[in-house]
Design a protein around this motif. Structure first.
Motif, PDB file in Angstrom:
ATOM      1  N   ILE A 115      -0.347   5.093   9.723  1.00 23.41           N
ATOM      2  CA  ILE A 115      -0.288   4.347   9.047  1.00 23.41           C
ATOM      3  C   ILE A 115       1.329   3.596   8.894  1.00 23.41           C
ATOM      4  N   SER A 116       2.391   4.624   8.764  1.00 21.27           N
ATOM      5  CA  SER A 116       3.609   4.250   8.736  1.00 21.27           C
ATOM      6  C   SER A 116       4.097   3.027   9.715  1.00 21.27           C
ATOM      7  N   SER A 117       3.587   3.451  11.077  1.00 18.19           N
ATOM      8  CA  SER A 117       3.822   2.467  12.164  1.00 18.19           C
ATOM      9  C   SER A 117       3.220   0.900  11.791  1.00 18.19           C
ATOM     10  N   VAL A 165       2.173  -0.336   8.895  1.00 20.41           N
ATOM     11  CA  VAL A 165       3.237  -1.090   7.772  1.00 20.41           C
ATOM     12  C   VAL A 165       4.445  -1.550   8.373  1.00 20.41           C
ATOM     13  N   ALA A 166       5.166  -0.679   9.037  1.00 19.42           N
ATOM     14  CA  ALA A 166       6.250  -1.335   9.691  1.00 19.42           C
ATOM     15  C   ALA A 166       6.350  -2.786  10.604  1.00 19.42           C
ATOM     16  N   TYR A 214      -3.443   2.339   2.570  1.00 13.87           N
ATOM     17  CA  TYR A 214      -2.345   1.296   2.666  1.00 13.87           C
ATOM     18  C   TYR A 214      -1.554   0.980   1.297  1.00 13.87           C
ATOM     19  N   ALA A 226       0.931   3.680   0.957  1.00  3.48           N
ATOM     20  CA  ALA A 226       1.918   3.672   2.307  1.00  3.48           C
ATOM     21  C   ALA A 226       2.960   2.412   1.865  1.00  3.48           C
TER      22      ALA A 226
END
Length: 260
Positions: free
Chosen positions: A174-176, A178-179, A129, A132
């Motif tokens: 992960i990207s989802s 974090v968003a 994370y 990310a």
């Protein structure tokens, strides 16, 4: 010789001599007319034997059987020495195993560039994370919550907790996540999504990801029960959130509880 000279010759402190007297492994010589104790070479030899036993890790309270055997040189035939040496060997083996585990944990933390205060089992999650781009304030809150949670679940629940964090570290999500975290961070700031409907939508999307991670983790046997300690985690989380964020967390908890 007086205590200072004896201590100097033996390489111990006068305070140590007094302690040996207190625990009963070094007899106290009578005081002379001038009020000082006088020691002889026999006392020096005994202190040297005590010092040698201490260097092996023999507790002071267990030295009597070694110092005062039938022949005055330690009873090595009654099994006292063997018993003590066996115990010391087991203790040292446990210490060596513990040191190896510590070194492995340090190596793991270094590999994932993690802070030493993070549980090693979760280091991969935090590294993923951080890479990310999770916001620093969120990372700090996540760290503190994880430290508390790992303590509350204990060793019995650590495997399941680590598996859950591993699922959340899947590169595919992960990207989802974090968003969604960034969107959560904007709650209470007057953002366009800062409405009851927006909160519900955010929770729906986040709970879908978290629930999937939960579904991949086998139920622990026996079940983990935080009991009244669980409120500490709630206090930690709520103390760092604004009203809108607390609403979102409460709704998320409600959604997830119906799915478990």
């Amino acid at each position: 010789m007086q205590s200072g000279e004896l201590a100097g010759l033996a390489g111990v402190s006068v305070r140590a001599l007094r302690h040996y007297h207190q625990v009963g492994i070094l007899p106290e010589p009578a005081r002379r007319a001038n009020g000082y104790r006088t020691y002889d070479v026999e006392d020096l030899v005994r202190v040297l034997r005590i010092k040698r036993l201490s260097s092996l890790g023999v507790p002071l309270e267990r030295m009597t059987g070694l110092l005062d055997g039938p022949d005055g040189s330690g009873d090595t035939h009654s099994g006292v020495a063997d018993s003590i040496l066996d115990d010391l060997d087991r203790e040292l083996a446990d210490q060596i195993a513990g040191l190896r585990e510590q070194r492995a944990a340090i190596a793991h933390l270094r590999t994932h560039r993690s802070s030493p205060d993070i549980p090693p089992e979760l280091a991969r999650y935090f590294a993923a994370y951080a890479d990310a781009g999770v916001p620093a304030d969120v990372a700090r809150a996540d760290r503190d919550g994880s430290v508390l949670l790992t303590h509350l679940v204990g060793a019995d629940g650590m495997a399941e907790l680590a598996t859950f964090y591993e699922r959340l570290s899947d590169p595919a999500i992960i990207s989802s996540v974090v968003a969604l975290i960034e969107e959560f961070g904007r709650l209470g700031t007057g953002d366009a999504g800062d409405t009851s409907e927006g909160i519900a939508d955010l929770v729906d999307r986040f709970s879908a990801i978290v629930a999937q991670a939960f579904d991949d983790v086998p139920d622990p046997d026996p079940p983990i029960e935080l009991g009244s300690s669980g409120r500490l985690l709630g206090e930690l989380v709520e103390g760092r959130l604004n009203e809108r964020q607390r609403q979102a967390v409460a709704l998320l908890s409600e959604r997830l509880s119906t799915r478990r």
